[in-house]
Design a protein around this motif. Structure first.
Motif, PDB file in Angstrom:
ATOM      1  N   PRO A  30       0.737   0.818  13.646  1.00 48.47           N
ATOM      2  CA  PRO A  30       0.220   1.908  12.802  1.00 48.47           C
ATOM      3  C   PRO A  30       1.126   3.119  12.734  1.00 48.47           C
ATOM      4  O   PRO A  30       0.703   4.132  12.180  1.00 48.47           O
ATOM      5  CB  PRO A  30      -1.107   2.244  13.476  1.00 48.47           C
ATOM      6  N   ASP A  56       7.312   3.007   8.015  1.00 46.73           N
ATOM      7  CA  ASP A  56       5.916   3.068   8.441  1.00 46.73           C
ATOM      8  C   ASP A  56       5.045   2.571   7.286  1.00 46.73           C
ATOM      9  O   ASP A  56       5.031   3.154   6.210  1.00 46.73           O
ATOM     10  CB  ASP A  56       5.552   4.507   8.806  1.00 46.73           C
ATOM     11  N   LEU A  57       4.339   1.487   7.521  1.00 48.05           N
ATOM     12  CA  LEU A  57       3.569   0.856   6.452  1.00 48.05           C
ATOM     13  C   LEU A  57       2.109   1.292   6.433  1.00 48.05           C
ATOM     14  O   LEU A  57       1.329   0.814   5.607  1.00 48.05           O
ATOM     15  CB  LEU A  57       3.644  -0.672   6.607  1.00 48.05           C
ATOM     16  N   THR A  58       1.745   2.177   7.320  1.00 50.03           N
ATOM     17  CA  THR A  58       0.332   2.483   7.491  1.00 50.03           C
ATOM     18  C   THR A  58      -0.293   3.055   6.229  1.00 50.03           C
ATOM     19  O   THR A  58      -1.317   2.562   5.743  1.00 50.03           O
ATOM     20  CB  THR A  58       0.154   3.475   8.651  1.00 50.03           C
ATOM     21  N   ALA A  79      -7.085   2.179  14.246  1.00 50.82           N
ATOM     22  CA  ALA A  79      -6.176   1.424  13.382  1.00 50.82           C
ATOM     23  C   ALA A  79      -6.150  -0.063  13.704  1.00 50.82           C
ATOM     24  O   ALA A  79      -5.730  -0.867  12.873  1.00 50.82           O
ATOM     25  CB  ALA A  79      -4.766   2.004  13.471  1.00 50.82           C
ATOM     26  N   GLY A  80      -6.604  -0.435  14.878  1.00 55.38           N
ATOM     27  CA  GLY A  80      -6.604  -1.845  15.241  1.00 55.38           C
ATOM     28  C   GLY A  80      -7.969  -2.487  15.102  1.00 55.38           C
ATOM     29  O   GLY A  80      -8.238  -3.524  15.707  1.00 55.38           O
ATOM     30  N   ARG A  81      -8.828  -1.884  14.283  1.00 49.52           N
ATOM     31  CA  ARG A  81     -10.221  -2.359  14.192  1.00 49.52           C
ATOM     32  C   ARG A  81     -10.335  -3.755  13.608  1.00 49.52           C
ATOM     33  O   ARG A  81     -11.367  -4.396  13.765  1.00 49.52           O
ATOM     34  CB  ARG A  81     -11.040  -1.384  13.356  1.00 49.52           C
ATOM     35  N   PHE A  82      -9.292  -4.244  12.927  1.00 47.53           N
ATOM     36  CA  PHE A  82      -9.348  -5.602  12.399  1.00 47.53           C
ATOM     37  C   PHE A  82      -9.001  -6.638  13.477  1.00 47.53           C
ATOM     38  O   PHE A  82      -9.153  -7.835  13.262  1.00 47.53           O
ATOM     39  CB  PHE A  82      -8.407  -5.749  11.211  1.00 47.53           C
ATOM     40  N   PHE A 103      -3.240   1.202   3.028  1.00 46.33           N
ATOM     41  CA  PHE A 103      -4.601   1.592   2.652  1.00 46.33           C
ATOM     42  C   PHE A 103      -4.654   2.459   1.402  1.00 46.33           C
ATOM     43  O   PHE A 103      -5.726   2.915   1.016  1.00 46.33           O
ATOM     44  CB  PHE A 103      -5.268   2.340   3.818  1.00 46.33           C
ATOM     45  N   GLY A 123      -1.648  -5.228  11.957  1.00 45.27           N
ATOM     46  CA  GLY A 123      -2.903  -4.794  12.572  1.00 45.27           C
ATOM     47  C   GLY A 123      -4.074  -5.706  12.287  1.00 45.27           C
ATOM     48  O   GLY A 123      -5.197  -5.240  12.117  1.00 45.27           O
ATOM     49  N   GLY A 124      -3.815  -6.989  12.215  1.00 44.90           N
ATOM     50  CA  GLY A 124      -4.890  -7.933  11.934  1.00 44.90           C
ATOM     51  C   GLY A 124      -5.108  -8.191  10.462  1.00 44.90           C
ATOM     52  O   GLY A 124      -5.973  -8.976  10.094  1.00 44.90           O
ATOM     53  N   VAL A 125      -4.337  -7.545   9.618  1.00 49.52           N
ATOM     54  CA  VAL A 125      -4.413  -7.791   8.175  1.00 49.52           C
ATOM     55  C   VAL A 125      -3.280  -8.737   7.816  1.00 49.52           C
ATOM     56  O   VAL A 125      -2.109  -8.423   8.055  1.00 49.52           O
ATOM     57  CB  VAL A 125      -4.270  -6.487   7.371  1.00 49.52           C
TER      58      VAL A 125
END
Lengths: 427, 464
Positions: free
Chosen positions: A86, B407-409, A135-138, B413, B358-360
């Motif tokens: 993140p 930084d892709l954050t 940010a790591g909620r997924f 979104f 991040g899980g995506v």
């Protein structure tokens, strides 16, 4: 959509494994805890059922013993983000939690050379709990795992200086995990939270069997040698998943999501966890007032290379993910000073490697090698003994350094404070 | 070659900077085509241009001044949006009237740093000019070159003679300190968009590429002191444009799954069908029943209608052509001692395996994969950003450049262009391009014969 659900479901089960050594608990008695667990060659109280059941054989002169207590664990962890996600400048802390894995031991002689023991202990357990919008909620918002062992033991003093102990472990395990489900919104081409999923087990039927054996030899001049093996235990889980839909603000998208995810339905799935085996070996010297003990242990986490999850009614969710754990060593050093007939003081220190590859650190578990210092005291009066102990656990700061397999890069800074109390009654 | 020689004098007026062990982004110039321009969802518009890989790289490197041919919404051509989800069929249409779009940086008094020209071939890079006045006069025969290159000729300050102000010459004239060159996609992309692999028409001959590519690179090496990085050409057959619609139809009345009937016979499972075929299929083309017209497979030279089917041998021919181009790129790099960024490998990995953040999970899936835009060929902002991450990693590894990691954050979104477009579908296999959307798309990426010249014509042209 379903690929996200499948990933979510798998990862919700993974954390129980991902904790590795950091998720293993060794707090099965406060006195041994205060000696940093350097107890395999000491094994002179009921916590021997975890560290070395052979030690029960040399306790037959104490009569029947009942020990019970708990170790409170207060972990702290802060995550500092790194690019690409993140990103620098992002940080978050785990919510405050206190865990108190209890222990119960019963020991009684069955004859001149045989001792029976029965223990309830929690060799694996802990959890992580992050803010809902982190940010790591997924990957994970909250995970809890417990593994309860019921262990009957028999110990035999083969000679006056050599004892053997064996036992069976019946393990019941529960898991609960919560995380959000992401979707690349086809309307906006940006990621949105479309649901929360909760995957859990009820504990019934999620069990497995293992065994353990120990050897304790008194080598003379106060020197003893201990060796223990605890087998791996495979637990087959039947789990469930519930889903709660989030509104994205776009009714059209929400309607599509509702058609894809089985909201209002509990779906079932299965998986299997092979908890690692554990070798322990050590030496101790016992003098008139002093015990000095050192030991080495190895947990066989290398058996945990991947995890497969199966959904009976939703085979498209089935998935297997790599974990690539490796065996982890631990080194323990303990000391006890008997100040008087009624008071003893303990000190200890340990170094515990992590089995978790750097790339696999996630919000489920960001593990690292740890160093601990411990201390404690025992107060004895008649047939009653009270043990109090404390541990300060320091984990090495550890970064994924851009290697995270889940794309969640950053540095974890962790520590924990532990405090325990046990009471022992002798009849 | 005469034009290139003339450019030398332009550059000669500028003071060359000494070579540096680290990259100098004071005057970074990006040469290329639509992928360099930041072309997204069928259009060129500022909110996406600012997330093109050169713009993001310049920002990460701290470049003080990186100029682009910024175009206001809805873009030129207009970016695509979804007009309808009726019946679960997403229909893509232009988001607005491109006449409303305005190139508001057109008066910038120097060549742009981003000289990526959508639709440009290697030949265009070397020999094609643009004239903004031509566009302002209402002529749309050369839109992208007119928008981006703007001035067709300049006077050679040494000879006083006019010289063509091509993209390559404009780049040299900027006296760049750093250059990226990603060209060659349009030398073969037409074979995919028209579903026809035709030598000299949809694919630039290898010998032409082998001649022109070293010339372009040689000019940059000899006439600038810039650090230069060459990019490989991606395998254009990887694009979701030909991996979204299956080569079969599911018609219960015919017993279920049946192969699409093409103009050359039933399609086999290894045939690739273009996304533009969706409209044809919706009209009944390809239904394997007498009375229904077969799906046209090949480019119709008479009508200009594209084909919609790539047979396996055509796919192989396209892939072999890409491999031949890339071999030339690597050979050229070796000859001049330049590094090669293997964009082909990066994009192949992203499209086929994706990336987790991040899980995506993001991959090349059309509409929901997150990396590819609605035109099914170009990345969307997330795709460009992820691509830039790999480029930055490469430059840092190669040069020790110390460029800040991407930084892709935020971009994960927040689509900077949303809600410019409004809605997109979730049934990609049935997506339909409106006639306007398809026409705008084809205008840019269909082959135009003059863009590909045989060697003798090229040589003649160069000596004009």
């Amino acid at each position: 959509m379903r690929k996200y659900l499948a990933t979510a479901a798998v990862l919700l089960v993974v954390p129980s494994l991902s904790f590795g050594a950091g998720f293993a608990l060794f707090e099965t008695g406060t006195r041994s805890f205060a000696m940093a667990g350097a107890f395999v060659a000491v094994a002179d109280d009921p916590s021997a059922m975890f560290w070395n059941p052979a030690g029960l054989a040399f306790q037959d002169d104490k009569g029947t013993q009942v020990m019970m207590g708990a170790i409170l664990i207060a972990p702290q962890q802060t995550f500092y983000g790194e690019p690409p996600y993140p990103g620098e400048g992002y940080s978050t802390e785990q919510k405050d939690q206190i865990f108190f894995p209890p222990h119960f031991q019963f020991v009684t002689p069955l004859g001149e050379r045989t001792t029976f023991g029965f223990a309830v202990q929690i060799p694996f357990g802990l959890g992580t709990y992050w803010d809902d919008d982190h940010a790591g909620r997924f990957i994970s918002k909250r995970v809890d795992l417990m593994a309860y062992d019921l262990t009957p033991n028999l110990a035999f003093d083969l000679t006056d200086n050599l004892a053997l102990g064996v036992g069976v472990d019946y393990r019941i395990s529960t898991i609960s995990l919560t995380r959000n489900v992401p979707l690349v919104d086809p309307f906006s081409q940006q990621v949105v939270d479309v649901a929360q999923t909760h995957i859990y087990t009820d504990g019934v039927g999620n069990d497995g069997w293992g065994w353990h054996a120990g050897l304790l030899a008194k080598l003379g001049k106060g020197v003893s040698f201990g060796l223990t093996y605890r087998s791996s235990i495979t637990v087959d889980y039947e789990g469930y998943a519930d889903f709660f839909q989030f509104s994205t603000g776009n009714p059209e998208l929400d309607a599509i999501v509702a058609q894809t995810i089985p909201f209002g339905e509990t779906i079932s799935g299965t998986t299997q966890i092979e908890f690692p085996d554990f070798w322990i070996a050590g030496l101790a010297w016992t003098g008139e007032r002093v015990i000095i003990s050192a030991e080495w242990g190895r947990m066989g986490w290398s058996s945990f290379q991947e995890l497969a999850l199966t959904f009976t009614d939703y085979p498209e969710f089935n998935e297997s993910i790599p974990e690539n754990y490796h065996d982890a060593d631990q080194y323990r050093l303990g000391f006890e000073y008997r100040a008087s007939q009624s008071l003893a003081l303990q000190l200890g220190t340990l170094y515990d490697e992590t089995p978790q590859p750097q790339a696999n650190m996630t919000p489920l578990l960001g593990d690292a090698a740890r160093t601990s210092v411990t201390c404690g005291l025992s107060w004895i009066k008649g047939n009653f003994r009270l043990d109090l102990g404390y541990e300060h656990l320091m984990m090495k700061d550890r970064s994924t350094e851009g290697t995270s397999v889940s794309g969640y890069d950053g540095r974890y800074e962790s520590s924990a404070e532990l405090a325990g109390a046990s009471m022992t009654f002798t009849f | 070659m005469k034009k290139i020689a003339l450019a030398v004098s332009v550059v000669a007026l500028l003071v060359a900077l000494p070579a540096s062990a680290q990259l100098n982004f004071d005057r970074y110039v990006a040469l290329g085509d639509s992928l360099t321009a930041g072309f997204t969802s069928g259009g060129l518009v500022d909110c996406y241009q600012m997330h093109s890989y050169p713009a993001m790289l310049a920002a990460q490197a701290g470049a003080a001044n990186f100029q682009m041919p910024l175009i206001s919404p809805p873009g030129i051509p207009s970016v695509l949006e979804l007009a309808s989800l009726a019946g679960g069929v997403p229909v893509l249409v232009p988001a607005g009237d491109p006449a409303d779009a305005f190139p508001y940086n057109a008066t910038y008094p120097a060549p742009y740093n981003n000289l990526g020209v959508p639709g440009a071939t290697l030949y265009n890079l070397l020999f094609t000019t643009g004239d903004i006045n031509n566009l302002l006069a209402g002529n749309t025969d050369n839109v992208m070159h007119d928008l981006i290159l703007r001035i067709p000729q300049v006077l050679n300050p040494q000879t006083g003679q006019p010289m063509d102000f091509t993209a390559l010459v404009q780049a040299i004239a900027l006296d760049p300190t750093f250059v990226t060159l990603w060209i060659g996609q349009n030398d073969v992309l037409g074979a995919v968009t028209s579903a026809t692999a035709m030598e000299g028409v949809t694919m630039t001959p290898v010998d032409v590429f082998a001649t022109l590519y070293p010339q372009a690179v040689g000019a940059l090496v000899q006439m600038t002191s810039a650090d230069i990085v060459l990019f490989t050409v991606p395998d254009v057959t990887m694009a979701p444009f030909v991996h979204t619609i299956p080569p079969f139809l599911n018609i219960p009345a015919l017993g279920g799954v049946v192969p699409i009937m093409g103009s050359n016979g039933p399609l086999t499972s290894d045939c690739l069908v273009t996304l533009l075929a969706s409209s044809k299929l919706a009209q009944g083309y390809g239904v394997p029943v007498p009375g229904y017209p077969p799906l046209p497979e090949d480019f119709n030279l008479a009508t200009g209608e594209p084909g919609y089917v790539l047979r396996p041998e055509e796919v192989a021919a396209i892939q072999e052509r890409v491999a031949a181009y890339n071999a030339i790129i690597v050979q050229t790099a070796d000859a001049f001692g330049l590094p090669v960024f293997d964009a082909n490998a990066v994009l192949a990995d992203l499209i086929n395996h994706g990336i987790d953040l991040g899980g995506v999970h993001l991959d090349g899936s059309y509409l929901t994969g997150g990396l590819v835009s609605y035109d099914a060929i170009h990345p969307q902002q997330l795709g460009y950003a992820v691509f830039t991450k790999y480029l930055v990693d490469f430059l840092n590894d190669t040069y020790g450049a110390g460029i800040a990691p991407v930084d892709l954050t935020e971009i994960l979104f927040d689509n900077p262009c949303y809600p410019l477009g409004s809605a997109y579908g979730v049934a990609p296999e049935s997506v339909q391009f409106s006639p306007e959307a398809a026409e705008g798309f084809l205008d840019l990426f269909m082959p135009t014969l003059p863009q590909v010249l045989p060697r003798e014509q090229e040589a003649a042209s160069a000596t004009d």
